[in-house]
Design a protein around this motif. Structure first.
Motif, mmCIF file in Angstrom:
data_model
loop_
_atom_site.group_PDB
_atom_site.id
_atom_site.type_symbol
_atom_site.label_atom_id
_atom_site.label_comp_id
_atom_site.label_asym_id
_atom_site.label_seq_id
_atom_site.Cartn_x
_atom_site.Cartn_y
_atom_site.Cartn_z
ATOM 1 N N LEU A 93 -10.376 -1.263 2.966
ATOM 2 C CA LEU A 93 -9.887 -0.766 4.242
ATOM 3 C C LEU A 93 -10.871 0.266 4.770
ATOM 4 O O LEU A 93 -11.318 1.123 4.017
ATOM 5 C CB LEU A 93 -8.529 -0.085 4.059
ATOM 6 C CG LEU A 93 -7.339 -0.986 3.775
ATOM 7 C CD1 LEU A 93 -6.119 -0.120 3.479
ATOM 8 C CD2 LEU A 93 -7.063 -1.885 4.961
ATOM 9 N N VAL A 132 -4.276 1.315 -2.473
ATOM 10 C CA VAL A 132 -4.164 -0.138 -2.371
ATOM 11 C C VAL A 132 -4.017 -0.687 -3.789
ATOM 12 O O VAL A 132 -4.753 -0.272 -4.673
ATOM 13 C CB VAL A 132 -5.454 -0.698 -1.714
ATOM 14 C CG1 VAL A 132 -5.406 -2.202 -1.583
ATOM 15 C CG2 VAL A 132 -5.671 -0.048 -0.358
ATOM 16 N N TYR A 137 -4.683 9.913 1.344
ATOM 17 C CA TYR A 137 -5.238 8.713 0.730
ATOM 18 C C TYR A 137 -4.446 7.499 1.201
ATOM 19 O O TYR A 137 -3.246 7.604 1.470
ATOM 20 C CB TYR A 137 -5.037 8.725 -0.786
ATOM 21 C CG TYR A 137 -5.899 9.638 -1.592
ATOM 22 C CD1 TYR A 137 -7.060 9.173 -2.185
ATOM 23 C CD2 TYR A 137 -5.518 10.954 -1.820
ATOM 24 C CE1 TYR A 137 -7.835 10.009 -2.985
ATOM 25 C CE2 TYR A 137 -6.291 11.795 -2.611
ATOM 26 C CZ TYR A 137 -7.442 11.314 -3.188
ATOM 27 O OH TYR A 137 -8.201 12.137 -3.979
ATOM 28 N N ILE A 138 -5.102 6.371 1.226
ATOM 29 C CA ILE A 138 -4.400 5.100 1.272
ATOM 30 C C ILE A 138 -4.647 4.449 -0.076
ATOM 31 O O ILE A 138 -5.798 4.255 -0.477
ATOM 32 C CB ILE A 138 -4.919 4.199 2.411
ATOM 33 C CG1 ILE A 138 -4.617 4.840 3.763
ATOM 34 C CG2 ILE A 138 -4.281 2.810 2.329
ATOM 35 C CD1 ILE A 138 -5.189 4.091 4.948
ATOM 36 N N THR A 184 -9.662 5.727 0.903
ATOM 37 C CA THR A 184 -8.995 4.584 0.304
ATOM 38 C C THR A 184 -9.302 4.555 -1.181
ATOM 39 O O THR A 184 -10.433 4.743 -1.597
ATOM 40 C CB THR A 184 -9.478 3.271 0.953
ATOM 41 O OG1 THR A 184 -9.301 3.390 2.352
ATOM 42 C CG2 THR A 184 -8.681 2.091 0.453
ATOM 43 N N ASP A 208 0.843 -1.197 0.000
ATOM 44 C CA ASP A 208 0.000 0.000 0.000
ATOM 45 C C ASP A 208 0.882 1.252 0.000
ATOM 46 O O ASP A 208 2.016 1.207 0.460
ATOM 47 C CB ASP A 208 -0.884 0.042 1.252
ATOM 48 C CG ASP A 208 -1.830 -1.154 1.328
ATOM 49 O OD1 ASP A 208 -1.963 -1.862 0.304
ATOM 50 O OD2 ASP A 208 -2.406 -1.365 2.403
ATOM 51 N N HIS A 225 0.753 5.189 1.331
ATOM 52 C CA HIS A 225 0.053 6.240 2.064
ATOM 53 C C HIS A 225 0.505 7.578 1.490
ATOM 54 O O HIS A 225 1.696 7.799 1.320
ATOM 55 C CB HIS A 225 0.375 6.165 3.558
ATOM 56 C CG HIS A 225 -0.198 4.940 4.214
ATOM 57 N ND1 HIS A 225 -0.411 4.858 5.565
ATOM 58 C CD2 HIS A 225 -0.615 3.762 3.688
ATOM 59 C CE1 HIS A 225 -0.939 3.660 5.848
ATOM 60 N NE2 HIS A 225 -1.065 2.985 4.742
ATOM 61 N N THR A 245 -7.520 2.981 -5.181
ATOM 62 C CA THR A 245 -6.658 1.928 -5.701
ATOM 63 C C THR A 245 -5.656 2.492 -6.702
ATOM 64 O O THR A 245 -5.850 3.568 -7.264
ATOM 65 C CB THR A 245 -7.475 0.834 -6.414
ATOM 66 O OG1 THR A 245 -8.235 1.449 -7.432
ATOM 67 C CG2 THR A 245 -8.395 0.110 -5.455
#
Ligand code: ZN
Ligand code: ZN
Length: 178
Positions: free
Chosen positions: A104, A93, A90-91, A111, A58, A60, A113
């Motif tokens: 998540l 993924v 943002y996270i 979150t 991931d 961050h 992608t």
């Protein structure tokens, strides 16, 4: 490894982000970020900054963006400057084909992608700027707009409708025809 870039990079390869120190990017301008939107005239450099760090696969991301955009007021049709300053996180993924993504749930971070290879920084900055522009463009909250009768900009001028109808009532032509 910390990098400080003057030129704008639209994408960042995840493998270039240091696992120990992450990556810090500062952009003094992001030209072309909104150039496809005719309505928006960018009036100053779009200044941005991001911190990226890798947590397993991931990424961050924390960032900030500032810009000034010239818009046309929907009520009075005069142009005005909308100042934008926002911070975001943002996270990201990886969403790889064939691999199911586990959603998540975090309270303060969005979150999203990425393709597992590159982070689309340009897209993220653009999205954040667009989120700050209200649907209804108003030069000020209480913009009085334009009088549909006489076309006066009511922020600056008096409406002439009443006066004009009185004048025409007492115009010599009117009297002759009466
Ligand atoms: Zn206005
Ligand atoms: Zn009027």
């Amino acid at each position: 490894m910390i990098r400080d870039l003057k030129g704008f990079k639209d994408t960042v390869r995840v493998e270039d982000i240091s696992e120990e120190e992450g990556m810090h990017l500062v952009f003094e301008d992001m030209p072309g970020l909104l150039s496809d939107i005719d309505e928006y005239r960018v009036r100053s450099p779009i200044v941005g900054e991001v911190f990226l760090c890798r947590v397993n696969r991931d990424v961050h991301l924390r960032g900030e963006v500032r810009a000034s955009i010239r818009l046309i007021c929907h009520r009075c049709l005069e142009s005005y400057i909308q100042k934008i300053h926002t911070t975001f996180s943002y996270i990201l993924v990886p969403s790889l084909p064939g691999i199911r993504k586990i959603a998540l749930d975090t309270e303060d971070m969005e979150t999203s992608t990425y393709d597992g290879v590159e982070i689309q920084l340009g897209k993220i900055f653009r999205e954040q700027i667009l989120l700050q522009i209200p649907m209804r463009h108003l030069c000020k909250e209480d913009c009085k707009g334009i009088c549909p009768g006489c076309g006066a900009n009511l922020n600056r001028e008096e409406c002439r409708c009443q006066k004009e109808s009185l004048d025409s009532q007492f115009s010599p032509l009117k009297r002759l025809l009466a």
